[in-house]
Design an enzyme around this catalytic site. Structure first.
Site, short mmCIF file in Angstrom:
data_model
loop_
_atom_site.label_atom_id
_atom_site.label_comp_id
_atom_site.label_asym_id
_atom_site.label_seq_id
_atom_site.Cartn_x
_atom_site.Cartn_y
_atom_site.Cartn_z
N LYS A 209 0.83 -1.20 0.00
CA LYS A 209 0.00 0.00 0.00
C LYS A 209 0.87 1.26 0.00
CE LYS A 209 -3.48 2.21 2.93
NZ LYS A 209 -4.38 2.03 4.08
N GLU A 215 10.50 -4.80 4.43
CA GLU A 215 10.56 -6.21 4.00
C GLU A 215 10.23 -6.34 2.51
OE1 GLU A 215 9.04 -5.07 6.65
OE2 GLU A 215 9.23 -6.43 8.36
N GLY A 270 -4.82 -2.14 5.39
CA GLY A 270 -4.07 -3.30 4.89
C GLY A 270 -4.78 -4.62 5.14
N ARG A 271 -5.20 -4.83 6.39
CA ARG A 271 -5.80 -6.14 6.70
C ARG A 271 -7.24 -6.25 6.23
NH1 ARG A 271 -4.45 -3.04 10.86
NH2 ARG A 271 -6.01 -2.33 12.34
N GLU A 356 -4.60 -7.40 15.28
CA GLU A 356 -4.08 -6.08 14.94
C GLU A 356 -5.19 -5.03 15.04
OE1 GLU A 356 -0.43 -5.47 12.21
OE2 GLU A 356 -2.13 -4.98 10.94
N HIS A 387 -5.36 -33.93 17.18
CA HIS A 387 -4.25 -34.75 17.66
C HIS A 387 -3.11 -33.88 18.17
CE1 HIS A 387 -5.99 -38.46 15.90
NE2 HIS A 387 -6.58 -37.55 15.15
N LYS A 507 9.57 -1.16 14.33
CA LYS A 507 9.99 -0.73 12.99
C LYS A 507 11.00 0.40 13.09
CE LYS A 507 5.91 -1.40 10.05
NZ LYS A 507 4.97 -0.65 9.23
C1 G6Q Z 1 -2.47 -3.99 8.12
C2 G6Q Z 1 -1.24 -3.31 8.45
C3 G6Q Z 1 0.02 -3.99 7.96
C4 G6Q Z 1 0.37 -3.68 6.52
C5 G6Q Z 1 1.79 -4.14 6.24
C6 G6Q Z 1 2.20 -3.93 4.82
O1 G6Q Z 1 -3.56 -3.55 8.35
O2 G6Q Z 1 -1.33 -2.00 8.08
O3 G6Q Z 1 -0.02 -5.38 8.14
O4 G6Q Z 1 -0.53 -4.30 5.65
O5 G6Q Z 1 2.67 -3.49 7.11
O6 G6Q Z 1 2.10 -2.58 4.49
P1 G6Q Z 1 2.24 -2.10 3.00
O7 G6Q Z 1 1.11 -2.70 2.22
O8 G6Q Z 1 2.19 -0.61 3.04
O9 G6Q Z 1 3.56 -2.62 2.50
#
Ligand code: G6Q
Length: 544
Positions: A209, A215, A270-271, A356, A387, A507
């Site tokens: 996003k 990462e 994001g989520r 989250e 199990h 972070k």
């Molecule tokens: C979700 C968070 C988080 C995010 C990641 C990736 O709600 O905001 O999990 O999706 O940190 O972020 P980017 O899509 O900006 O790389």
């Protein structure tokens, strides 16, 4: 508006406390025995799912009071505010409108007075065109070969949703293309995902996003180097990389043509983004038509959530049950148990969605919360989990409400295996709820010394969610169900379910430590004694 009232002083809250005290000894077997219509009373059917919450420590009065609490917290108005595009994510000052991602083309949904639905469909149409080209083989790699592997590079919300959904809908996916997901900055993730791949036939989706996530950008750079080492020419990037992002500038800076970028908006968290362009890998896998069925499933649940009365509103019911266990009965975790192998990543997906979103300890206005908020969420598919950790569910000391998720038909029917799977689910839910008394155990001739070990206390609550078959539509229904459950709980707790400040501190600290680990000479260190020691040890070990 978020509320300034005190939750624990509301009449409904007080009444729930009294009700809890008055009914605490009432066992599930007595609740069933006392009401021949209990299963009917505590179940509903929504968008192809039958939901049964009769095995919970509730009766009609509990549900009535919980719904009253939701009313008192202004849930209907908060729902309306979300659907109206108001800035309900207060700490980030953003609207929360993932529901617009599955609105039909004619609908109007406004953010800052602008209808966002046409933009949603514009991106969906571009995605569909792109996916069709890749799937048909008319989008080729730099050397003219068709794409055989798609690798999604993303993390958190840009990984868990598409990875889970692509896995979940594998029965509907093309087998001509393989799908892989690289999320971790651990170099092993990228190395293993690409080990035997041919760069000429590999397409990377850089899914971020913000397009600033350490990462993902690290893996994207690794991917570009891996690709160019084989294909040599910079022009190859345009055929082997596309981006999913809201940040066109950073995408262009990375070297991806923004013509190959699929956008979304800051009102998609994001989520909550799997129904946006973040679902590009899913659309590539199942095709545009089925992706639209997936969106239609989400929409069906959105409509139910928006219109059903609170006591018959499934996301609300699940949310209220969660509040009941967390705040009145002391449960600290919640298990999600899919009896559907394709849903094996669903618990991990829900971990992020729930933890989250609702792992918060301050209210919208910064005051501390008055009660416990989101529990830990965990789980694995059945029957494997039986199990592994079901021992604790049956006989442990912790109260762990469970969600069992299953489908009447398998996507891979084989003899009576599916009946066997479903029989296990029903048996587990029954055993958890009703247990086995010491008298029953003794009557089986079990030696007295073993009776306590072989007795099951029962009274362990679970919900059963039974769909007809796992399809793009039913997966959409299921995801939206939990999205709205999470939102509802956030309203009850008066927390911002759409921010995630808790992931920020780590972070911020990591880059400084990274430069200390990489420095050519031993750097001066000013962390705590333990961190300093570990930095020195890692430096020594990596140099030796
Ligand atoms: C979700 C968070 C988080 C995010 C990641 C990736 O709600 O905001 O999990 O999706 O940190 O972020 P980017 O899509 O900006 O790389």
């Amino acid at each position: 508006m978020p509320t300034s009232q005190r939750l624990t002083e509301l009449p409904a809250w007080r009444a729930l406390e009294r009700h809890r005290d008055a009914t605490q000894g009432r066992r599930l077997c007595a609740r069933f025995a006392g009401d021949p219509h209990r299963a009917e009373r505590f179940s509903t059917e929504v968008a192809g799912f039958f939901a049964d919450w009769s095995r919970h420590r509730v009766d009609e009065e509990t549900m009535r009071l919980l719904a009253e609490l939701a009313e008192a917290r202004g849930l209907p108005a908060r729902m309306a505010a979300m659907f109206a595009g108001e800035r309900i994510n207060t700490s980030e000052d953003r609207a929360v409108l993932h529901v617009a991602l599955r609105a039909p083309a004619g609908e109007r949904m406004l953010v800052d007075g602008r209808n966002v639905v046409p933009g949603v469909h514009e991106v969906l149409d571009r995605m569909a065109e792109f996916c069709t080209r890749v799937r048909e083989g008319s989008w080729t790699g730099h050397t003219g070969r068709p794409i055989r592997t798609v690798v999604n590079l993303g993390i958190g919300g840009s990984d868990l949703g598409p990875a889970m959904a692509t896995q979940a809908l594998r029965a509907y996916a093309t087998r001509a293309i393989e799908f892989r997901f690289v999320s971790n900055v651990d170099p092993t993730d990228f190395a293993e995902a690409t080990r035997e791949l041919d760069p000429a036939e590999t397409l990377f989706l850089v899914c971020s996003k913000t397009f600033t996530t350490l990462e993902t950008l690290t893996n994207a750079r690794a991917a570009r180097a891996w690709c160019l080492a084989a294909l040599k020419e910079e022009a190859a990037v345009a055929r082997h990389f596309v981006a999913v992002s809201t940040n066109a500038e950073a995408v262009a800076e990375f070297g991806i043509d923004t013509a190959n970028m699929f956008g979304f908006w800051d009102w998609v968290g994001g989520r909550y983004s799997v129904s946006s362009a973040v679902g590009l890998s899913l659309m590539l896998a199942i095709g545009p038509g089925r992706f639209r069925e997936f969106l239609a499933g989400m929409r069906a649940m959105d409509e139910h959530f928006r219109s059903a009365p609170l006591q018959h509103n499934l996301p609300v019911v699940l949310a209220l049950l969660g509040v009941w266990y967390t705040d009145f009965l002391g449960a600290q975790s919640h298990a999600v148990l899919p009896y559907e192998q394709y849903l094996r990543r669903f618990p991990a997906y829900l971990q992020q969605l729930e933890m989250e979103s609702n792992g918060k300890s301050v209210q919208h206005d910064g005051r501390p919360v008055e009660v416990d908020t989101g529990p830990s969420v965990w789980g694995e598919p059945g029957t494997d989990s039986q199990h592994a950790f079901f021992q604790l569910l049956h006989q442990g000391t912790h109260l762990v409400p469970c969600d069992f998720i299953a489908f009447a038909r398998s996507c891979n029917e084989r003899g009576q295996q599916h009946e066997l799977l479903l029989a296990n689910l029903l048996a587990q839910a029954e055993a958890l709820a009703f247990g086995k008394t010491p008298d029953e155990v003794a009557a089986e001739g079990v030696p007295p010394g073993l009776v306590p070990h072989r007795s099951f206390p029962g009274d362990r609550p679970s919900t059963i969610l039974l769909g007809e078959q796992l399809t793009p539509f039913s997966l959409g229904v299921l995801i939206a169900l939990y999205e709205h459950k999470v939102f509802t709980q956030g309203v009850l707790w008066n927390i911002d379910s759409f921010d995630q400040w808790g992931v920020e501190l780590g972070k911020q600290l990591a880059p400084r430590i990274a430069s200390e680990l990489c420095a050519p000479e031993d750097p001066p260190l000013s962390h705590d004694d333990s961190t300093n020691g570990l930095i020195r040890r890692i430096r020594r070990q990596r140099r030796s």
